[in-house]
Write a protein that holds these residues in place. Structure first.
Motif, PDB file in Angstrom:
ATOM      1  N   LYS A 190       0.963   5.759  -0.887  1.00  0.00           N
ATOM      2  CA  LYS A 190       0.194   6.974  -1.117  1.00  0.00           C
ATOM      3  C   LYS A 190       0.433   7.443  -2.542  1.00  0.00           C
ATOM      4  O   LYS A 190       1.563   7.464  -3.006  1.00  0.00           O
ATOM      5  N   THR A 217       0.854  -1.175   0.000  1.00  0.00           N
ATOM      6  CA  THR A 217       0.000   0.000   0.000  1.00  0.00           C
ATOM      7  C   THR A 217       0.895   1.232   0.000  1.00  0.00           C
ATOM      8  O   THR A 217       1.799   1.363   0.824  1.00  0.00           O
ATOM      9  N   THR A 263      -3.369  12.950  -5.809  1.00  0.00           N
ATOM     10  CA  THR A 263      -4.690  13.132  -6.386  1.00  0.00           C
ATOM     11  C   THR A 263      -4.758  14.532  -7.007  1.00  0.00           C
ATOM     12  O   THR A 263      -4.004  15.423  -6.626  1.00  0.00           O
TER      13      THR A 263
END
Length: 84
Positions: free
Chosen positions: A74, A72, A77
């Protein structure tokens, strides 16, 4: 060629979704140009001879094995607001 097609599709999508709004504010006109005389330059060029070939050579090449695992992370966006 694929990159050019993707770029054209991206521009079309930007206009279709209202991300870009262009309005003409002044009409264009062709400039008046006058050309007379002139001469193209002439060149005398001597070039070197280049010979291209191939030969067989033994080279040690590493053998690398690659594996994957899921992690996982980050990711960034982006928030876009439409043009008026």
């Amino acid at each position: 060629m694929i990159v050019a097609v993707i770029a054209v599709l991206a521009v079309i999508a930007a206009f279709a979704f209202g991300l870009v709004d262009i309005n003409q504010t002044k009409k264009a006109s062709m400039p008046e140009v006058s050309v007379s005389g002139g001469q193209a330059p002439a060149f005398d060029v001597d070039t070197a001879k280049v010979s291209v070939g191939s030969k067989n050579t033994d080279v040690t090449v590493p053998k690398v094995e690659v594996g994957t695992k899921e992690e996982t992370v980050k990711v960034p966006t982006v928030d876009v607001q439409k043009a008026n």
